[in-house]
Design a protein around this motif. Structure first.
Motif, PDB file in Angstrom:
ATOM      1  N   LEU A 191      -4.054 -11.287  13.445  1.00 49.49           N
ATOM      2  CA  LEU A 191      -5.368 -10.653  13.523  1.00 49.49           C
ATOM      3  C   LEU A 191      -5.336  -9.160  13.207  1.00 49.49           C
ATOM      4  O   LEU A 191      -6.375  -8.513  13.167  1.00 49.49           O
ATOM      5  N   PHE A 192      -4.140  -8.618  12.994  1.00 51.97           N
ATOM      6  CA  PHE A 192      -4.046  -7.161  12.882  1.00 51.97           C
ATOM      7  C   PHE A 192      -4.827  -6.635  11.679  1.00 51.97           C
ATOM      8  O   PHE A 192      -5.588  -5.684  11.792  1.00 51.97           O
ATOM      9  N   ARG A 193      -4.625  -7.235  10.535  1.00 54.59           N
ATOM     10  CA  ARG A 193      -5.341  -6.763   9.342  1.00 54.59           C
ATOM     11  C   ARG A 193      -6.053  -7.943   8.701  1.00 54.59           C
ATOM     12  O   ARG A 193      -5.452  -8.798   8.078  1.00 54.59           O
ATOM     13  N   GLU A 232      -9.097  -6.362   1.917  1.00 53.61           N
ATOM     14  CA  GLU A 232      -7.765  -5.814   2.168  1.00 53.61           C
ATOM     15  C   GLU A 232      -6.800  -6.466   1.191  1.00 53.61           C
ATOM     16  O   GLU A 232      -6.795  -7.686   1.021  1.00 53.61           O
ATOM     17  N   SER A 267     -13.992   4.920  16.892  1.00 56.79           N
ATOM     18  CA  SER A 267     -14.144   3.695  16.108  1.00 56.79           C
ATOM     19  C   SER A 267     -12.922   2.799  16.284  1.00 56.79           C
ATOM     20  O   SER A 267     -11.820   3.134  15.848  1.00 56.79           O
ATOM     21  N   GLY A 268     -13.140   1.675  16.939  1.00 56.93           N
ATOM     22  CA  GLY A 268     -12.036   0.753  17.205  1.00 56.93           C
ATOM     23  C   GLY A 268     -12.409  -0.653  16.786  1.00 56.93           C
ATOM     24  O   GLY A 268     -13.449  -0.881  16.172  1.00 56.93           O
ATOM     25  N   GLY A 269     -11.542  -1.602  17.125  1.00 55.01           N
ATOM     26  CA  GLY A 269     -11.763  -2.966  16.663  1.00 55.01           C
ATOM     27  C   GLY A 269     -11.690  -3.984  17.780  1.00 55.01           C
ATOM     28  O   GLY A 269     -10.795  -3.924  18.623  1.00 55.01           O
ATOM     29  N   GLN A 308     -15.940  -4.350  14.487  1.00 51.53           N
ATOM     30  CA  GLN A 308     -15.642  -2.977  14.943  1.00 51.53           C
ATOM     31  C   GLN A 308     -16.564  -2.597  16.092  1.00 51.53           C
ATOM     32  O   GLN A 308     -17.674  -3.123  16.207  1.00 51.53           O
ATOM     33  N   GLU A 328      -2.429   1.827  14.729  1.00 52.37           N
ATOM     34  CA  GLU A 328      -3.747   2.288  15.174  1.00 52.37           C
ATOM     35  C   GLU A 328      -4.529   1.187  15.897  1.00 52.37           C
ATOM     36  O   GLU A 328      -4.571   0.045  15.455  1.00 52.37           O
ATOM     37  N   TRP A 329      -5.146   1.597  17.004  1.00 52.81           N
ATOM     38  CA  TRP A 329      -6.038   0.701  17.743  1.00 52.81           C
ATOM     39  C   TRP A 329      -7.479   1.231  17.626  1.00 52.81           C
ATOM     40  O   TRP A 329      -8.429   0.495  17.425  1.00 52.81           O
ATOM     41  N   GLU A 330      -7.592   2.560  17.750  1.00 55.39           N
ATOM     42  CA  GLU A 330      -8.920   3.177  17.623  1.00 55.39           C
ATOM     43  C   GLU A 330      -8.744   4.588  17.078  1.00 55.39           C
ATOM     44  O   GLU A 330      -7.765   5.269  17.398  1.00 55.39           O
ATOM     45  N   GLY A 331      -9.714   5.029  16.297  1.00 53.68           N
ATOM     46  CA  GLY A 331      -9.681   6.395  15.769  1.00 53.68           C
ATOM     47  C   GLY A 331     -10.721   7.260  16.462  1.00 53.68           C
ATOM     48  O   GLY A 331     -11.838   6.813  16.736  1.00 53.68           O
ATOM     49  N   ARG A 341       0.873  -1.179   0.000  1.00 55.77           N
ATOM     50  CA  ARG A 341       0.000   0.000   0.000  1.00 55.77           C
ATOM     51  C   ARG A 341       0.901   1.217   0.000  1.00 55.77           C
ATOM     52  O   ARG A 341       1.822   1.297   0.810  1.00 55.77           O
ATOM     53  N   HIS A 384     -12.691  10.617  15.754  1.00 53.31           N
ATOM     54  CA  HIS A 384     -12.894  11.416  14.543  1.00 53.31           C
ATOM     55  C   HIS A 384     -13.902  12.547  14.726  1.00 53.31           C
ATOM     56  O   HIS A 384     -14.920  12.369  15.388  1.00 53.31           O
ATOM     57  N   PHE A 398     -13.766  -8.681  10.086  1.00 54.58           N
ATOM     58  CA  PHE A 398     -13.368  -8.318  11.444  1.00 54.58           C
ATOM     59  C   PHE A 398     -14.521  -7.601  12.117  1.00 54.58           C
ATOM     60  O   PHE A 398     -15.572  -7.381  11.513  1.00 54.58           O
TER      61      PHE A 398
HETATM   62  P1  ATP Z   1      -6.026   1.219   8.504  1.00 57.15           P
HETATM   63  O1  ATP Z   1      -5.497   2.603   8.181  1.00 57.15           O
HETATM   64  O2  ATP Z   1      -5.155   0.426   9.435  1.00 57.15           O
HETATM   65  O3  ATP Z   1      -6.448   0.455   7.279  1.00 57.15           O
HETATM   66  P2  ATP Z   1      -8.518   2.429   9.062  1.00 57.15           P
HETATM   67  O4  ATP Z   1      -8.092   3.805   9.420  1.00 57.15           O
HETATM   68  O5  ATP Z   1      -9.066   2.164   7.703  1.00 57.15           O
HETATM   69  O6  ATP Z   1      -7.351   1.398   9.372  1.00 57.15           O
HETATM   70  P3  ATP Z   1     -11.019   2.510  10.344  1.00 57.15           P
HETATM   71  O7  ATP Z   1     -11.771   2.441   9.093  1.00 57.15           O
HETATM   72  O8  ATP Z   1     -10.960   3.822  11.069  1.00 57.15           O
HETATM   73  O9  ATP Z   1      -9.551   1.948  10.144  1.00 57.15           O
HETATM   74  O10 ATP Z   1     -11.554   1.372  11.315  1.00 57.15           O
HETATM   75  C1  ATP Z   1     -11.724   1.545  12.700  1.00 57.15           C
HETATM   76  C2  ATP Z   1     -11.029   0.440  13.458  1.00 57.15           C
HETATM   77  O11 ATP Z   1     -11.354  -0.841  12.902  1.00 57.15           O
HETATM   78  C3  ATP Z   1      -9.503   0.497  13.401  1.00 57.15           C
HETATM   79  O12 ATP Z   1      -9.032   1.398  14.377  1.00 57.15           O
HETATM   80  C4  ATP Z   1      -9.126  -0.928  13.728  1.00 57.15           C
HETATM   81  O13 ATP Z   1      -9.176  -1.157  15.138  1.00 57.15           O
HETATM   82  C5  ATP Z   1     -10.246  -1.716  13.083  1.00 57.15           C
HETATM   83  N1  ATP Z   1      -9.836  -2.231  11.763  1.00 57.15           N
HETATM   84  C6  ATP Z   1      -9.828  -1.541  10.602  1.00 57.15           C
HETATM   85  N2  ATP Z   1      -9.430  -2.339   9.587  1.00 57.15           N
HETATM   86  C7  ATP Z   1      -9.183  -3.557  10.126  1.00 57.15           C
HETATM   87  C8  ATP Z   1      -8.762  -4.811   9.594  1.00 57.15           C
HETATM   88  N3  ATP Z   1      -8.541  -4.967   8.290  1.00 57.15           N
HETATM   89  N4  ATP Z   1      -8.612  -5.861  10.443  1.00 57.15           N
HETATM   90  C9  ATP Z   1      -8.863  -5.723  11.770  1.00 57.15           C
HETATM   91  N5  ATP Z   1      -9.275  -4.570  12.325  1.00 57.15           N
HETATM   92  C10 ATP Z   1      -9.436  -3.494  11.533  1.00 57.15           C
END
Ligand code: ATP
Length: 462
Positions: free
Chosen positions: A202-204, A195, A319-321, A210, A277-280, A111, A282, A208
């Motif tokens: 589990l990170f991406r 993605e 917004s978190g996950g 939210q 990132e864990w949570e945004g 990316r 906004h 998933f």
């Molecule tokens: P990134 O920049 O990492 O792709 P994002 O900014 O698109 O993330 P948001 O759309 O703001 O993420 O999603 C809110 C929350 O959802 C994130 O903070 C994260 O905790 C979770 N999240 C987002 N994408 C994923 C994913 N592909 N897998 C697991 N959790 C995710």
């Protein structure tokens, strides 16, 4: 839960390799690769017996602190499939894209927004130095079709973010709950994204979960509520961590901000992946409700019952996950403690917060072939099970059984021994300190519930 500094247990500070967590998670029944017998699907996972308990506890704690204990916040559970126009209004159909480049030499895919600045500038692959292709756009929305007759099927999408349901239901919630602004709506739900670079366990992922709060305010109150929720969510995460120093708030740079956002912050965790990132948090202003008003033709503005002022509410979003929380908590809790006794294996322990731990107590008869001990231990286990998740374990030495429970984060092991048969007391051994106390069996349920079932959280007022 302690409020500001994290739990600060004496744990090792070296970053934990992801492979260790993934291997423990599979071996002990937290997480399995989805469809593994068919070779798996990249970025999709299933949760096993311990994983589902941990997820439920994580979700329950979030719901408790966001919905149950706030009079001006309510919850919904929206459907995964919505009208396709929703995703046109939200901008996802046109703009929910990742810009990707491929290395012409080693064929790795990146990316653009994840490339190190020097590689971006020189157009080179961070792995092999090869030349990168021109960027291409990939839409992340997962398509699906609703309807049964070929030709009559309507194309729509699995939701790319869960929060859209909150905007769609906003007016119904407001009128059916008699809520006045300011108020919030919460939801926990699945989201789906194609993605292009899933990974890091589990990170991406592609499927998933939210958790979102959308908090509706008068424009003049936006800054105050933004600051309030930013602070509160940060403290919430800190309260469930062992390593408070691995958490930070990062302000978005001007070029990261959406055009309607005055500011935005990410709550980030530092692991072997660096700060992520864990949570945004906004500043969504009136963007979402205005767009849905425009696309649906339904007026979503609000009239203040006291002043009669009519306006489109502004929104603070957190917004978190669930999955990132699950993943970061495992990374944060994992430790291999050297054992003082020479030649002994290190003790692997998950220092999960007791209220989140999948199993609250393990009941262990000292000997498995003594009928009296087994009967007493089984009865105790059955009694505890009515209130909490308890596990009965009689195989192997007591030491081995303690180790097995430490590895899955069980906060208390309860041993039924010969003294129990005489005076009805049991040994209760705490996971982190390994301290042991003796309690009468009648004291055990209240003791365990106080230490493993009670939530407490920062209430935002101090
Ligand atoms: P990134 O920049 O990492 O792709 P994002 O900014 O698109 O993330 P948001 O759309 O703001 O993420 O999603 C809110 C929350 O959802 C994130 O903070 C994260 O905790 C979770 N999240 C987002 N994408 C994923 C994913 N592909 N897998 C697991 N959790 C995710």
């Amino acid at each position: 839960m302690p409020q500001t500094e994290g739990r600060n247990l004496a744990v090792d500070t070296a970053p934990v390799p992801i492979e260790k967590i993934a291997s423990l998670a599979k071996r002990r029944g937290f997480v399995y690769p989805n469809s593994e017998i068919y070779g798996g699907v990249s970025g999709i996972y299933d949760f096993g017996p311990l994983g589902v308990e941990l997820r439920n506890n994580i979700r329950r704690y979030w719901w408790w602190s966001m919905v149950q204990t706030n009079d001006n916040v309510v919850g919904i559970e929206g459907a995964i499939i919505t009208h396709p126009r929703v995703w046109e209004a939200s901008g996802h159909v046109d703009n929910f894209v990742d810009r990707l480049v491929d290395c012409k030499n080693c064929k790795r895919r990146y990316r653009i927004d994840h490339l190190p600045p020097e590689n971006l500038e020189q157009n080179t692959c961070p792995e092999c130095g090869g030349e990168l292709t021109e960027p291409r756009n990939f839409n992340l929305m997962m398509e699906t079709y609703v309807g049964v007759i070929e030709g009559d099927k309507a194309k729509t999408y699995l939701r790319g973010e869960a929060c859209q349901n909150i905007y769609l239901d906003y007016d119904n919630v407001r009128s059916s709950s008699r809520l006045q602004i300011p108020f919030g709506i919460c939801q926990i739900g699945k989201a789906f994204r194609n993605e292009v670079t899933p990974g890091n366990f589990l990170f991406r992922q592609r499927e998933f979960e939210q958790w979102d709060l959308q908090f509706f305010v008068h424009p003049s109150e936006m800054q105050r509520w933004f600051d309030y929720w930013k602070h509160r969510r940060f403290e919430w995460y800190k309260g469930i961590l062992n390593h408070g120093d691995r958490l930070r708030l990062r302000a978005h740079a001007p070029d990261e901000l959406a055009h309607y956002a005055k500011q935005a912050f990410d709550i980030e965790y530092r692991s072997i992946l660096g700060w992520q990132e864990w949570e945004g948090i906004h500043w969504r202003q009136d963007w979402d409700l205005s767009r849905h008003s425009q696309y649906s033709g339904k007026d979503l503005s609000y009239t203040d019952p006291a002043t009669k002022e009519k306006y489109v509410p502004w929104i603070v979003e957190t917004s978190g996950g669930v999955d990132r929380t699950f993943f970061f908590l495992l990374l944060d809790a994992y430790e291999e403690e050297p054992d003082a006794a020479a030649g002994k294996e290190p003790r692997t322990v998950l220092h999960l917060h007791p209220t989140l731990a999948p199993i609250k107590a393990a009941v262990l008869p000292l000997q498995k072939n003594n009928a009296e001990l087994v009967t007493a231990a089984t009865a105790l286990h059955k009694r505890l099970q009515r209130q909490m998740v308890s596990q009965y374990d009689d195989s192997g030495s007591i030491g081995r059984r303690y180790r097995r429970q430490d590895e899955i984060g069980t906060p208390y092991c309860v041993t039924v021994d010969f003294q129990t048969l005489e005076d009805q007391t049991v040994t209760v051994r705490e996971r982190d300190s390994m301290d042991q106390i003796r309690l009468h069996v009648s004291e055990l349920p209240p003791y365990l519930s106080e230490h493993t079932l009670q939530f407490s959280a920062y209430d935002g007022d101090s």
